[in-house]
Design a protein around this motif. Structure first.
Motif, PDB file in Angstrom:
ATOM      1  N   VAL A   1       0.840  -1.204   0.000  1.00  0.00           N
ATOM      2  CA  VAL A   1       0.000   0.000   0.000  1.00  0.00           C
ATOM      3  C   VAL A   1       0.872   1.249   0.000  1.00  0.00           C
ATOM      4  O   VAL A   1       0.611   2.220  -0.737  1.00  0.00           O
ATOM      5  CB  VAL A   1      -0.960  -0.012   1.205  1.00  0.00           C
ATOM      6  N   ALA A   2       1.935   1.232   0.806  1.00  0.00           N
ATOM      7  CA  ALA A   2       2.856   2.378   0.829  1.00  0.00           C
ATOM      8  C   ALA A   2       3.518   2.571  -0.529  1.00  0.00           C
ATOM      9  O   ALA A   2       3.701   3.716  -0.987  1.00  0.00           O
ATOM     10  CB  ALA A   2       3.915   2.162   1.913  1.00  0.00           C
ATOM     11  N   ALA A   3       3.868   1.474  -1.193  1.00  0.00           N
ATOM     12  CA  ALA A   3       4.493   1.577  -2.511  1.00  0.00           C
ATOM     13  C   ALA A   3       3.537   2.189  -3.535  1.00  0.00           C
ATOM     14  O   ALA A   3       3.933   3.019  -4.357  1.00  0.00           O
ATOM     15  CB  ALA A   3       4.956   0.198  -2.968  1.00  0.00           C
ATOM     16  N   LEU A   4       2.270   1.790  -3.483  1.00  0.00           N
ATOM     17  CA  LEU A   4       1.282   2.373  -4.392  1.00  0.00           C
ATOM     18  C   LEU A   4       1.080   3.857  -4.095  1.00  0.00           C
ATOM     19  O   LEU A   4       0.986   4.683  -5.014  1.00  0.00           O
ATOM     20  CB  LEU A   4      -0.041   1.623  -4.278  1.00  0.00           C
ATOM     21  N   ARG A   5       1.040   4.184  -2.800  1.00  0.00           N
ATOM     22  CA  ARG A   5       0.899   5.598  -2.426  1.00  0.00           C
ATOM     23  C   ARG A   5       2.092   6.407  -2.922  1.00  0.00           C
ATOM     24  O   ARG A   5       1.926   7.491  -3.520  1.00  0.00           O
ATOM     25  CB  ARG A   5       0.789   5.701  -0.911  1.00  0.00           C
TER      26      ARG A   5
ATOM     27  N   TRP B   1      -6.444   0.365   2.428  1.00  0.00           N
ATOM     28  CA  TRP B   1      -6.099   0.249   3.848  1.00  0.00           C
ATOM     29  C   TRP B   1      -7.143   0.980   4.667  1.00  0.00           C
ATOM     30  O   TRP B   1      -7.438   2.147   4.407  1.00  0.00           O
ATOM     31  CB  TRP B   1      -4.716   0.855   4.101  1.00  0.00           C
ATOM     32  N   ARG B   2      -7.738   0.277   5.620  1.00  0.00           N
ATOM     33  CA  ARG B   2      -8.765   0.866   6.478  1.00  0.00           C
ATOM     34  C   ARG B   2      -8.120   1.298   7.784  1.00  0.00           C
ATOM     35  O   ARG B   2      -7.569   0.469   8.528  1.00  0.00           O
ATOM     36  CB  ARG B   2      -9.876  -0.158   6.743  1.00  0.00           C
TER      37      ARG B   2
ATOM     38  N   HIS C   1      -9.125  -6.335  -1.839  1.00  0.00           N
ATOM     39  CA  HIS C   1      -8.484  -6.768  -3.082  1.00  0.00           C
ATOM     40  C   HIS C   1      -6.960  -6.828  -2.987  1.00  0.00           C
ATOM     41  O   HIS C   1      -6.333  -7.697  -3.589  1.00  0.00           O
ATOM     42  CB  HIS C   1      -8.898  -5.841  -4.226  1.00  0.00           C
ATOM     43  N   ILE C   2      -6.377  -5.917  -2.222  1.00  0.00           N
ATOM     44  CA  ILE C   2      -4.922  -5.842  -2.151  1.00  0.00           C
ATOM     45  C   ILE C   2      -4.326  -7.106  -1.548  1.00  0.00           C
ATOM     46  O   ILE C   2      -3.197  -7.489  -1.861  1.00  0.00           O
ATOM     47  CB  ILE C   2      -4.491  -4.581  -1.357  1.00  0.00           C
ATOM     48  N   GLU C   3      -5.072  -7.790  -0.691  1.00  0.00           N
ATOM     49  CA  GLU C   3      -4.516  -8.992  -0.053  1.00  0.00           C
ATOM     50  C   GLU C   3      -4.145 -10.046  -1.088  1.00  0.00           C
ATOM     51  O   GLU C   3      -3.064 -10.650  -1.031  1.00  0.00           O
ATOM     52  CB  GLU C   3      -5.502  -9.577   0.956  1.00  0.00           C
ATOM     53  N   CYS C   4      -5.026 -10.287  -2.059  1.00  0.00           N
ATOM     54  CA  CYS C   4      -4.738 -11.310  -3.065  1.00  0.00           C
ATOM     55  C   CYS C   4      -3.614 -10.875  -3.994  1.00  0.00           C
ATOM     56  O   CYS C   4      -2.798 -11.705  -4.417  1.00  0.00           O
ATOM     57  CB  CYS C   4      -5.996 -11.638  -3.864  1.00  0.00           C
ATOM     58  N   SER C   5      -3.556  -9.592  -4.325  1.00  0.00           N
ATOM     59  CA  SER C   5      -2.454  -9.090  -5.155  1.00  0.00           C
ATOM     60  C   SER C   5      -1.124  -9.389  -4.498  1.00  0.00           C
ATOM     61  O   SER C   5      -0.195  -9.909  -5.128  1.00  0.00           O
ATOM     62  CB  SER C   5      -2.593  -7.580  -5.376  1.00  0.00           C
ATOM     63  N   VAL C   6      -1.020  -9.079  -3.222  1.00  0.00           N
ATOM     64  CA  VAL C   6       0.243  -9.233  -2.507  1.00  0.00           C
ATOM     65  C   VAL C   6       0.604 -10.706  -2.339  1.00  0.00           C
ATOM     66  O   VAL C   6       1.748 -11.113  -2.589  1.00  0.00           O
ATOM     67  CB  VAL C   6       0.178  -8.520  -1.142  1.00  0.00           C
ATOM     68  N   ILE C   7      -0.355 -11.521  -1.927  1.00  0.00           N
ATOM     69  CA  ILE C   7      -0.067 -12.944  -1.725  1.00  0.00           C
ATOM     70  C   ILE C   7       0.292 -13.621  -3.042  1.00  0.00           C
ATOM     71  O   ILE C   7       1.249 -14.407  -3.117  1.00  0.00           O
ATOM     72  CB  ILE C   7      -1.256 -13.640  -1.046  1.00  0.00           C
TER      73      ILE C   7
ATOM     74  N   HIS D   1      -4.073  -3.571  -8.886  1.00  0.00           N
ATOM     75  CA  HIS D   1      -3.107  -3.380  -7.804  1.00  0.00           C
ATOM     76  C   HIS D   1      -1.783  -4.055  -8.147  1.00  0.00           C
ATOM     77  O   HIS D   1      -0.700  -3.473  -7.958  1.00  0.00           O
ATOM     78  CB  HIS D   1      -3.634  -3.984  -6.503  1.00  0.00           C
ATOM     79  N   ALA D   2      -1.866  -5.294  -8.639  1.00  0.00           N
ATOM     80  CA  ALA D   2      -0.653  -6.059  -8.927  1.00  0.00           C
ATOM     81  C   ALA D   2       0.170  -5.407 -10.030  1.00  0.00           C
ATOM     82  O   ALA D   2       1.403  -5.342  -9.947  1.00  0.00           O
ATOM     83  CB  ALA D   2      -1.017  -7.488  -9.313  1.00  0.00           C
ATOM     84  N   GLU D   3      -0.511  -4.907 -11.060  1.00  0.00           N
ATOM     85  CA  GLU D   3       0.239  -4.262 -12.142  1.00  0.00           C
ATOM     86  C   GLU D   3       0.843  -2.945 -11.676  1.00  0.00           C
ATOM     87  O   GLU D   3       1.945  -2.581 -12.076  1.00  0.00           O
ATOM     88  CB  GLU D   3      -0.664  -4.049 -13.359  1.00  0.00           C
ATOM     89  N   GLY D   4       0.148  -2.247 -10.783  1.00  0.00           N
ATOM     90  CA  GLY D   4       0.727  -1.041 -10.209  1.00  0.00           C
ATOM     91  C   GLY D   4       1.962  -1.323  -9.380  1.00  0.00           C
ATOM     92  O   GLY D   4       2.903  -0.509  -9.335  1.00  0.00           O
ATOM     93  N   LEU D   5       2.000  -2.481  -8.729  1.00  0.00           N
ATOM     94  CA  LEU D   5       3.139  -2.851  -7.899  1.00  0.00           C
ATOM     95  C   LEU D   5       4.300  -3.416  -8.702  1.00  0.00           C
ATOM     96  O   LEU D   5       5.468  -3.181  -8.375  1.00  0.00           O
ATOM     97  CB  LEU D   5       2.705  -3.890  -6.863  1.00  0.00           C
ATOM     98  N   SER D   6       3.999  -4.192  -9.747  1.00  0.00           N
ATOM     99  CA  SER D   6       5.049  -4.941 -10.444  1.00  0.00           C
ATOM    100  C   SER D   6       5.379  -4.440 -11.842  1.00  0.00           C
ATOM    101  O   SER D   6       6.453  -4.743 -12.371  1.00  0.00           O
ATOM    102  CB  SER D   6       4.629  -6.415 -10.552  1.00  0.00           C
ATOM    103  N   GLY D   7       4.430  -3.721 -12.457  1.00  0.00           N
ATOM    104  CA  GLY D   7       4.643  -3.318 -13.848  1.00  0.00           C
ATOM    105  C   GLY D   7       4.344  -4.419 -14.841  1.00  0.00           C
ATOM    106  O   GLY D   7       4.592  -4.262 -16.037  1.00  0.00           O
TER     107      GLY D   7
END
Length: 424
Positions: free
Chosen positions: A140-144, A220-221, A242-248, A277-283
């Motif tokens: 989440v911090a990386a996306l921010r 993030w809540r 949704h972010i949980e599955c992207s990260v795992i 989310h995953a594409e935002g994190l990994s490209g």
């Protein structure tokens, strides 16, 4: 997190190849051809009211996929999450007066027991969300920091251990579409009206004030009074859905993995947003194929926890129903179709199990003069399963063979065990 014991998977003489699988993204059959190992991610349960027939239907479909890959000689790396902290779980815990952690643990154990009874191949990585809170917060911090997430003021948030009050953090769809290769709706192929309707129905908050787009999902809540929360570099709180599955998935499988699977009720928003989310994190794209199972109804409505019209595997087992018969009842419907569970399906599964056991089980011999070729039966079985996991056709092939005489019933027995997961 511990999964469950892996069933025996026997080898079957002959050759096979990778299956053709329906891809939701392109609405077409595509070859699910692994580049190295077959890498599979299937979204797991939120652990309350587990395991109903709808759950079993989904995990059996992707168990069949794994068996087809294994039969073709591929190694499979399978990951699955458990959403062991989320609003529905917390609401159920509050309503029943049970600690949410105890509720989750008991339901996960029940799920394990049901999956093992049904001879479902377990994931290599069975990961609870509460095990990867730090990794999710870092994502989440990386996306921010990349300009793909933003804060929304939160009046009812409470201070963390550091005395600071965090804000809710949301994914910025417009920024992601402008700065990555991802496009909203590319997995689901839905129009905006449908997206908004489903987003509201499936845990989204389209009317939340302060959001840049009504469809922007929560990452993030921030901590609230009476809710579980964790200290993190994005403040005290807990993950969005949704972010949980992207990260795992990225952690266990990497990018561009072979198949992302789940029920069709996850297509939007869950799989669309997870991919973003995953594409935002990994490209990189998250998965090559997006595969989804149909919904199972009962008594005229989709089987769901909210409606309460559940048929639980554990209750069927408690009645003395053979898990192999449950498995055969489910395999009698194509994994992509929507269908309704009835007791007659279970009766047919029991009867089919008895017929097949007599025809291909231990002690079944025919030998010289048999009219059916076991080799041809196994070849037809493989062809059916490689064509979009056509288990109903596979069952028809075996029904026909069981009504005939077969030259090598032990070969059919091995194929049924290996490919359909039913040991006769």
């Amino acid at each position: 997190m511990r999964a469950w014991e892996r069933p025996e998977i026997v080898s079957v003489p002959g050759e096979s190849s990778a299956p053709w699988l329906h891809d939701t993204k392109t609405d077409s059959l595509v070859l699910a051809q692994p580049r190295d190992a077959a890498r599979l991610y299937v979204c797991g349960i939120t652990p309350y009211d587990a395991t109903h027939i709808g759950h079993a239907n989904t995990y059996l479909a992707f168990d069949t996929l794994q068996r087809v890959w294994i039969d073709a000689g591929f190694r499979v790396h399978y990951a699955q999450n458990v959403t062991d902290v989320d609003d529905p779980l917390l609401e159920r815990a509050t309503a029943t007066g049970v600690d949410w952690r105890e509720l989750a643990a008991s339901q996960v154990e029940l799920f394990r027991t049901d999956m093992q009874a049904l001879s479902i191949i377990p994931p290599n990585d069975f990961v609870a969300v509460t095990e990867v809170i730090d990794e999710i917060a870092e994502a989440v911090a990386a996306l921010r920091d990349a300009g793909l997430a933003y804060p929304v003021p939160t009046d009812d948030a409470v201070a963390g251990a550091d005395g600071q009050i965090a804000a809710d953090l949301y994914f910025d769809i417009a920024a992601a579409q402008a700065n990555t290769g991802w496009t909203l709706g590319e997995e689901s192929n839905l129009d905006l009206v449908s997206m908004l309707r489903l987003f509201a129905e499936r845990g989204g908050d389209p009317d939340r004030l302060g959001k840049r787009d009504r469809l922007d999902p929560l990452l993030w809540r921030a901590a609230r009074a009476g809710e579980p929360a964790w200290e993190s570099l994005v403040g005290a709180g807990r993950p969005g859905w949704h972010i949980e599955c992207s990260v795992i998935a990225l952690k266990e499988l990497g990018t561009d993995f072979t198949v992302q699977g789940g029920g069709s009720d996850l297509i939007f928003p869950h799989h669309d947003m997870s991919a973003g989310h995953a594409e935002g994190l990994s490209g990189h794209p998250l998965a090559g194929v997006y595969s989804h199972t149909g919904m199972v109804a009962y008594r005229g409505e989709k089987m769901s926890k909210s409606v309460g019209n559940l048929v639980l595997v554990s209750r069927l087992r408690a009645r003395g129903i053979d898990p192999r018969a449950i498995r055969l009842a489910l395999l009698d419907r194509h994994y992509r179709t929507d269908w309704e569970w009835t007791s007659s399906l279970l009766d047919e599964g029991v009867e089919r199990l008895a017929r097949w056991s007599a025809a291909f089980g231990a002690g079944a011999t025919f030998g010289a003069g048999a009219s059916g070729s076991a080799t041809a039966i196994v070849q037809s079985l493989r062809l059916a399963l490689r064509h979009d996991l056509d288990t109903p056709e596979a069952l028809r092939i075996l029904d026909h063979a069981a009504a005939d005489t077969v030259d090598a019933p032990e070969l059919v027995h091995r194929a049924v065990h290996a490919l359909l997961g039913v040991e006769l």
